[in-house]
Write an enzyme that holds these catalytic residues in place. Structure first.
Site, mmCIF file in Angstrom:
data_model
loop_
_atom_site.group_PDB
_atom_site.id
_atom_site.type_symbol
_atom_site.label_atom_id
_atom_site.label_comp_id
_atom_site.label_asym_id
_atom_site.label_seq_id
_atom_site.Cartn_x
_atom_site.Cartn_y
_atom_site.Cartn_z
ATOM 1 N N LYS A 65 -3.941 -9.708 -5.358
ATOM 2 C CA LYS A 65 -5.239 -10.122 -4.799
ATOM 3 C C LYS A 65 -6.364 -9.204 -5.251
ATOM 4 O O LYS A 65 -6.139 -8.026 -5.535
ATOM 5 C CB LYS A 65 -5.181 -10.206 -3.274
ATOM 6 N N LYS A 116 0.815 -1.216 0.000
ATOM 7 C CA LYS A 116 0.000 0.000 0.000
ATOM 8 C C LYS A 116 0.849 1.267 0.000
ATOM 9 O O LYS A 116 0.469 2.278 -0.565
ATOM 10 C CB LYS A 116 -0.978 0.014 1.176
ATOM 11 N N LYS A 129 -10.901 -4.165 -3.259
ATOM 12 C CA LYS A 129 -11.965 -3.221 -3.596
ATOM 13 C C LYS A 129 -11.430 -1.862 -4.025
ATOM 14 O O LYS A 129 -12.132 -1.091 -4.674
ATOM 15 C CB LYS A 129 -12.963 -3.096 -2.440
HETATM 16 N N1 AQP Z 1 -8.880 -11.149 -2.419
HETATM 17 C C1 AQP Z 1 -9.299 -11.610 -1.260
HETATM 18 N N2 AQP Z 1 -9.507 -12.937 -1.088
HETATM 19 C C2 AQP Z 1 -9.951 -13.406 0.106
HETATM 20 N N3 AQP Z 1 -10.212 -12.611 1.157
HETATM 21 C C3 AQP Z 1 -10.025 -11.279 1.026
HETATM 22 N N4 AQP Z 1 -10.191 -10.234 1.855
HETATM 23 C C4 AQP Z 1 -9.869 -9.097 1.213
HETATM 24 N N5 AQP Z 1 -9.481 -9.361 -0.030
HETATM 25 C C5 AQP Z 1 -9.569 -10.713 -0.182
HETATM 26 C C6 AQP Z 1 -10.674 -10.333 3.212
HETATM 27 O O1 AQP Z 1 -11.734 -9.420 3.364
HETATM 28 C C7 AQP Z 1 -11.759 -8.933 4.694
HETATM 29 C C8 AQP Z 1 -11.964 -7.458 4.692
HETATM 30 O O2 AQP Z 1 -10.863 -6.801 4.264
HETATM 31 P P1 AQP Z 1 -10.681 -5.258 4.560
HETATM 32 O O3 AQP Z 1 -11.683 -4.480 3.860
HETATM 33 O O4 AQP Z 1 -10.608 -5.022 6.005
HETATM 34 O O5 AQP Z 1 -9.265 -4.991 4.001
HETATM 35 P P2 AQP Z 1 -8.460 -5.627 2.879
HETATM 36 O O6 AQP Z 1 -8.039 -6.993 3.234
HETATM 37 O O7 AQP Z 1 -7.383 -4.637 2.608
HETATM 38 O O8 AQP Z 1 -9.520 -5.710 1.675
HETATM 39 P P3 AQP Z 1 -9.438 -5.037 0.280
HETATM 40 O O9 AQP Z 1 -10.666 -5.418 -0.487
HETATM 41 O O10 AQP Z 1 -8.136 -5.316 -0.357
HETATM 42 O O11 AQP Z 1 -9.582 -3.527 0.659
HETATM 43 P P4 AQP Z 1 -8.676 -2.304 0.297
HETATM 44 O O12 AQP Z 1 -8.589 -2.337 -1.203
HETATM 45 O O13 AQP Z 1 -9.384 -1.114 0.820
HETATM 46 O O14 AQP Z 1 -7.371 -2.532 0.961
HETATM 47 C C9 AQP Z 1 -10.474 -9.394 5.347
HETATM 48 O O15 AQP Z 1 -10.775 -10.460 6.203
HETATM 49 C C10 AQP Z 1 -9.634 -9.883 4.208
HETATM 50 O O16 AQP Z 1 -8.806 -10.940 4.578
#
Ligand code: AQP
Length: 327
Positions: free
Chosen positions: A192, A111, A195
């Site tokens: 991965k 990030k 969002k």
């Molecule tokens: N690609 C993924 N596959 C499986 N699990 C995933 N999680 C996120 N991406 C995947 C799981 O979703 C939960 C919520 O995540 P978060 O919103 O707290 O943060 P994150 O992991 O950083 O999710 P994003 O979608 O990648 O958000 P951004 O883009 O804002 O950083 C967690 O349990 C995570 O493991």
């Protein structure tokens, strides 16, 4: 009852990665554990957010929790910033976490490459996450594989505190998804599904138009090998098979057996229908719940009250042990 804790950031609309890796697993835990499911808005601002979008995404996420089947009568659903104990405990834990350990976190590294100036909040993200979990004496944390490293830090911090003062925190364990713990981007299967990905074709949103979902699956990157195998040389296909497995009760090998003579086109069409059919009930419920503002408010206010009660019990103990005078 033992405690389960998890949270999701309202940093955008949720993807099927969030659903498969985390959200979907929340529902089945509600009867056996006392579950706390938070909307992690404090975490979301570690990356710049537009205030009006953050407000909308927060309410969307509560509605989505409910649409997926989280029950506010059984579980505690609340907004992180409504419970000040999270930031209060995070400060204490910050004073006992090594800079080097935080700098080594994969999420921080990836990030921080995406922003011009790296903020301290992004570095300290795992400490706030440790505070979230430890505040509630959590035993199990259902999260995707990408969060495993952060859970390790949480365990380290808990053990360090318990050792330095005395037994205070339960040391939590990860509860990983049975299938699909790490769903990859449809456009770049080496990173991965996220969002906040700038490439909107890389993710499928839990809430989006069915035709959009179909289009994105059709456009998903595969390869020119033409063989139908589940292997690391064919990462794009492997990811689609993982998604298929997550939405069906078939194992990867069974999916390969089913489609090996049919080619990618037929597989993708059937995968698209499977995903669309699986998400349809959630998409329908979401619309109604999201419109009922007073119900959403009732849910998050009651949630914050219950969460604060539990959180403050731990915080009081911590403050006492580190030597603060009681208020
Ligand atoms: N690609 C993924 N596959 C499986 N699990 C995933 N999680 C996120 N991406 C995947 C799981 O979703 C939960 C919520 O995540 P978060 O919103 O707290 O943060 P994150 O992991 O950083 O999710 P994003 O979608 O990648 O958000 P951004 O883009 O804002 O950083 C967690 O349990 C995570 O493991």
């Amino acid at each position: 009852k033992k405690i389960v804790y998890s949270g999701i950031q309202p940093s955008g609309q949720l993807t099927i990665g969030n659903y498969i890796g985390a959200l979907r697993n929340f529902m089945g835990l509600q009867d056996d554990y006392l579950c706390l499911y938070c909307i992690a808005d404090l975490h979301a601002i570690t990356v710049a957010q537009v205030p009006k979008d953050l407000r909308k995404n927060t309410l969307d996420l509560i509605a989505l929790y409910l649409a997926c089947g989280l029950d506010p009568e059984k579980s505690i659903i609340y907004i992180q910033s409504h419970v000040p104990a999270h930031t209060e405990l995070a400060w204490v834990l910050n004073t006992m976490t090594g800079l080097g350990q935080l700098q080594r976190m994969t999420q921080f590294k990836s990030k921080s490459q995406k922003v011009k100036e790296v903020q301290a909040g992004l570095l300290n993200y795992p400490v706030l996450m440790a505070a979230d979990i430890l505040l509630y004496q959590t035993s199990y944390v259902p999260v995707g594989e990408d969060q495993r490293q952060h859970l390790e830090i949480t365990r380290d911090i808990a053990q360090r505190f318990n050792h330095r003062y005395s037994e205070t925190f339960t040391v939590p364990e990860i509860l990983p998804a049975k299938v699909g713990g790490r769903i990859m981007s449809l456009q770049d299967p080496t990173s991965k599904m996220s969002k906040s990905d700038a490439n909107k074709d890389g993710f499928i949103l839990i809430i989006e138009d069915e035709n959009q979902t179909r289009k994105k699956i059709k456009k998903a990157v595969t390869d020119s090998l033409g063989t139908f195998r589940y292997c690391d040389e064919q990462k794009g296909l492997k990811n689609l098979i993982d998604i298929y497995a997550s939405f069906s009760n078939l194992k990867a090998e069974e999916i390969v057996e089913k489609y090996k003579d049919q080619g990618y086109g037929v597989f993708k069409d059937e995968l698209a229908e499977l995903v669309v059919d699986s998400l349809r009930p959630i998409r329908q419920r979401f619309k109604d719940i999201r419109e009922d503002k007073s119900y959403l408010e009732k849910v998050y206010k009651e949630g914050a009250e219950k969460a604060s009660y539990l959180a403050n019990k731990t915080l009081r103990k911590v403050y006492k042990k580190v030597g603060f005078i009681e208020r």
